[in-house]
Design a protein around this motif. Structure first.
Motif, PDB file in Angstrom:
ATOM      1  N   ALA A   1       0.844  -1.213   0.000  1.00  0.00           N
ATOM      2  CA  ALA A   1       0.000   0.000   0.000  1.00  0.00           C
ATOM      3  C   ALA A   1       0.869   1.249   0.000  1.00  0.00           C
ATOM      4  O   ALA A   1       1.746   1.372  -0.842  1.00  0.00           O
ATOM      5  CB  ALA A   1      -0.983  -0.042   1.154  1.00  0.00           C
ATOM      6  N   LYS A   2       0.672   2.152   0.940  1.00  0.00           N
ATOM      7  CA  LYS A   2       1.400   3.434   0.878  1.00  0.00           C
ATOM      8  C   LYS A   2       2.904   3.265   1.086  1.00  0.00           C
ATOM      9  O   LYS A   2       3.672   4.210   0.880  1.00  0.00           O
ATOM     10  CB  LYS A   2       0.827   4.412   1.891  1.00  0.00           C
TER      11      LYS A   2
ATOM     12  N   PHE B   1       4.659   1.398  -0.774  1.00  0.00           N
ATOM     13  CA  PHE B   1       5.235   1.290  -2.117  1.00  0.00           C
ATOM     14  C   PHE B   1       5.821   2.645  -2.500  1.00  0.00           C
ATOM     15  O   PHE B   1       5.346   3.296  -3.436  1.00  0.00           O
ATOM     16  CB  PHE B   1       4.163   0.887  -3.141  1.00  0.00           C
TER      17      PHE B   1
ATOM     18  N   GLN C   1      -1.216 -11.785  -7.046  1.00  0.00           N
ATOM     19  CA  GLN C   1      -1.030 -11.000  -8.274  1.00  0.00           C
ATOM     20  C   GLN C   1      -2.236 -10.086  -8.482  1.00  0.00           C
ATOM     21  O   GLN C   1      -2.557  -9.705  -9.603  1.00  0.00           O
ATOM     22  CB  GLN C   1      -0.850 -11.930  -9.471  1.00  0.00           C
ATOM     23  N   GLY C   2      -2.914  -9.763  -7.385  1.00  0.00           N
ATOM     24  CA  GLY C   2      -4.124  -8.945  -7.469  1.00  0.00           C
ATOM     25  C   GLY C   2      -3.881  -7.619  -8.168  1.00  0.00           C
ATOM     26  O   GLY C   2      -2.811  -7.023  -8.035  1.00  0.00           O
ATOM     27  N   LYS C   3      -4.883  -7.171  -8.931  1.00  0.00           N
ATOM     28  CA  LYS C   3      -4.775  -5.879  -9.611  1.00  0.00           C
ATOM     29  C   LYS C   3      -5.158  -4.750  -8.663  1.00  0.00           C
ATOM     30  O   LYS C   3      -4.506  -3.712  -8.620  1.00  0.00           O
ATOM     31  CB  LYS C   3      -5.691  -5.860 -10.831  1.00  0.00           C
ATOM     32  N   TYR C   4      -6.242  -4.936  -7.933  1.00  0.00           N
ATOM     33  CA  TYR C   4      -6.704  -3.898  -7.011  1.00  0.00           C
ATOM     34  C   TYR C   4      -7.744  -4.506  -6.085  1.00  0.00           C
ATOM     35  O   TYR C   4      -8.219  -5.621  -6.300  1.00  0.00           O
ATOM     36  CB  TYR C   4      -7.317  -2.710  -7.759  1.00  0.00           C
TER      37      TYR C   4
ATOM     38  N   GLY D   1     -12.259   3.829  -1.551  1.00  0.00           N
ATOM     39  CA  GLY D   1     -12.232   3.648  -3.001  1.00  0.00           C
ATOM     40  C   GLY D   1     -11.337   2.486  -3.391  1.00  0.00           C
ATOM     41  O   GLY D   1     -10.881   1.730  -2.541  1.00  0.00           O
ATOM     42  N   LEU D   2     -11.110   2.333  -4.708  1.00  0.00           N
ATOM     43  CA  LEU D   2     -10.263   1.248  -5.189  1.00  0.00           C
ATOM     44  C   LEU D   2      -8.798   1.526  -4.845  1.00  0.00           C
ATOM     45  O   LEU D   2      -8.355   2.670  -4.838  1.00  0.00           O
ATOM     46  CB  LEU D   2     -10.410   1.096  -6.706  1.00  0.00           C
ATOM     47  N   LYS D   3      -8.065   0.460  -4.593  1.00  0.00           N
ATOM     48  CA  LYS D   3      -6.660   0.604  -4.220  1.00  0.00           C
ATOM     49  C   LYS D   3      -5.816  -0.385  -5.009  1.00  0.00           C
ATOM     50  O   LYS D   3      -6.156  -1.569  -5.104  1.00  0.00           O
ATOM     51  CB  LYS D   3      -6.522   0.325  -2.723  1.00  0.00           C
ATOM     52  N   LEU D   4      -4.696   0.101  -5.563  1.00  0.00           N
ATOM     53  CA  LEU D   4      -3.785  -0.743  -6.334  1.00  0.00           C
ATOM     54  C   LEU D   4      -3.235  -1.859  -5.466  1.00  0.00           C
ATOM     55  O   LEU D   4      -2.777  -1.615  -4.355  1.00  0.00           O
ATOM     56  CB  LEU D   4      -2.593   0.085  -6.816  1.00  0.00           C
TER      57      LEU D   4
ATOM     58  N   GLY E   1      -0.082  -6.871  -7.531  1.00  0.00           N
ATOM     59  CA  GLY E   1       0.150  -7.313  -8.908  1.00  0.00           C
ATOM     60  C   GLY E   1       0.678  -6.210  -9.808  1.00  0.00           C
ATOM     61  O   GLY E   1       1.482  -6.464 -10.711  1.00  0.00           O
ATOM     62  N   ALA E   2       0.237  -4.978  -9.571  1.00  0.00           N
ATOM     63  CA  ALA E   2       0.688  -3.856 -10.397  1.00  0.00           C
ATOM     64  C   ALA E   2       2.195  -3.642 -10.228  1.00  0.00           C
ATOM     65  O   ALA E   2       2.925  -3.457 -11.213  1.00  0.00           O
ATOM     66  CB  ALA E   2      -0.079  -2.587 -10.029  1.00  0.00           C
ATOM     67  N   TYR E   3       2.667  -3.712  -9.002  1.00  0.00           N
ATOM     68  CA  TYR E   3       4.096  -3.512  -8.755  1.00  0.00           C
ATOM     69  C   TYR E   3       4.914  -4.716  -9.215  1.00  0.00           C
ATOM     70  O   TYR E   3       6.065  -4.580  -9.638  1.00  0.00           O
ATOM     71  CB  TYR E   3       4.324  -3.166  -7.283  1.00  0.00           C
ATOM     72  N   MET E   4       4.301  -5.896  -9.141  1.00  0.00           N
ATOM     73  CA  MET E   4       4.936  -7.096  -9.687  1.00  0.00           C
ATOM     74  C   MET E   4       5.199  -6.902 -11.186  1.00  0.00           C
ATOM     75  O   MET E   4       6.299  -7.164 -11.681  1.00  0.00           O
ATOM     76  CB  MET E   4       4.015  -8.299  -9.461  1.00  0.00           C
TER      77      MET E   4
END
Lengths: 273, 273
Positions: free
Chosen positions: B132-133, B135, B160-163, B169-172, B175-178
């Motif tokens: 989370a924060k 990153f 490997q979750g996207k969000y 709200g939605l949170k990255l 998986g995005a950082y992967m």
């Protein structure tokens, strides 16, 4: 027995315009951000100018404005004008205006002035640059939420670089964050900057030179050399900057020539003229 | 004319073990991080236990330890033990020990205790969690530099979750950082957690139940349902948590059943028993 003479695969005589990458070709970054000119590069640019060949500086630099970049290069001894420098930010601003788009930007604050006359209220697209330490989670997540709120998400990335070399070591470039958002939002980014053909073509148009008569000299095998070749230009790779020996066995890109540095590249272009 | 009775495509009678996702199935996140139990879920877990079916809680949660997670769920009314909860961190720690690896971790500080007995000096691999924060660019770049310094870079990603959805709200997700590091370093991450077959299989082994006799109930069509099915289990999707109506037309994953919530899922499993 005499060794066979390897014929030159292309003639520099046909060249009527030269595109130069900046970082890693003209100068190297230093810890204090002043930079240091690469040996022979200042004189090499002078020789190109004296030859009468038009020269443009084609960069994916997004950590400063054109004016700041020209001042930095002038302090290192280079002679160039703002209108000869082509970074992605002015190109993306032109696209935003043409398509009536209002960006949420994730960029380095030094690049903000390039977006000064762009409406950024109620964003309907996202623009990524090399934000470096400003790639905070909060900022990247806001870009993600902006894209997810749009029916047709539009993501611009100023370049797609994986990383670059700084005095302090390798540093993640904009391409990594582009991939993060592409994955999270199921979207494909529009690249503005090298190796985008429309970016190279805008520079060629400004020079008034056909791709077949132009050459790009850069240190990035994919974005400089491969990008230029895909547009019909010649591509020369210098063995400075981010060059790695493994580039000489790249699986998909084969430069028209390798040279040790820009000075050797200019020697090659000006021989036989 | 009577409507044709649509035959049930599978019988819940064969089920001998149940895997439950936690977030979005048992409870929803709230702004204050206390969470709120989803209607009927507390009773649904009780009914499962009374039925005698073994139950395991299979989660990609990496923002806390198992103990913290169990305490949180207990406060919401659920009865479960630490040994019934399977998050990725203990699984990755076991792999690190088996392969003699020392990680540079990019994880949420609340997850640090899970790595307390892992040597993290002179790292020879990278482990990513949902930081989370945390990153930050500095942390992600350090992970990148660690991978680039290794002859054979090894990257573990806990899921490997996207969000995911939070009250704000939605949170990255991780998986995005992967994907960012995979691109920058030309490396393929090893996923630990759902939908990795070895992760599901470890849970099945702990239950002593064959995949063909087990079912996974989750809100994530790809990582819960698709992952379980790829292992030979049944997969049921609940219409709570991150469920979106478009999941019912997913291009590749077709759940064995959809249910409105966990209570309805347990009804389905316990009918005819």
């Amino acid at each position: 027995m005499a060794l066979p003479v390897k014929p030159s695969p292309w003639s520099s005589k046909s060249i009527q315009g030269v595109l130069l990458d900046i970082s890693g070709v003209l100068y190297n970054n230093t810890e204090d951000d002043v930079g240091v000119a690469i040996d022979g590069s200042v004189e090499a640019v002078e020789r190109l100018r004296k030859s009468g060949l038009p020269v443009r500086f084609c960069t994916n630099e997004t950590q400063c404005t054109r004016e700041q970049l020209v001042r930095k290069l002038s302090r290192l001894g280079f002679t160039l004008g703002v209108s000869e420098v082509f970074p992605p930010a002015p190109a993306v601003c032109q696209i935003l205006k043409e398509r009536n788009l209002r960006p949420f930007t994730v960029i380095h604050p030094s690049c903000d002035p390039e977006f000064a006359d762009i409406d950024q209220n109620d964003p309907n697209c996202v623009v990524l640059g090399d934000a470096a330490k400003y790639f905070t989670f909060e900022k990247v997540n806001k870009a993600f939420q902006t894209l997810m709120s749009l029916e047709k998400p539009i993501l611009f990335s100023m370049g797609q670089g994986k990383y670059y070399k700084e005095a302090g070591g390798l540093k993640l470039d904009v391409g990594a964050y582009m991939k993060a958002l592409e994955y999270a939002c199921d979207v494909k980014a529009e690249i503005v900057g090298k190796p985008s053909p429309s970016f190279f073509n805008a520079v060629l148009k400004d020079m008034g030179v056909d791709a077949s008569n132009a050459v790009m000299i850069g240190d990035d095998i994919v974005n400089d050399v491969g990008g230029a070749q895909a547009c019909g230009m010649k591509g020369i790779q210098v063995r400075t900057g981010k060059f790695r020996p493994s580039d000489e066995n790249h699986p998909t890109v084969k430069p028209d020539s390798y040279v040790d540095n820009l000075a050797a590249g200019v020697d090659l272009l000006l021989q036989n003229r």
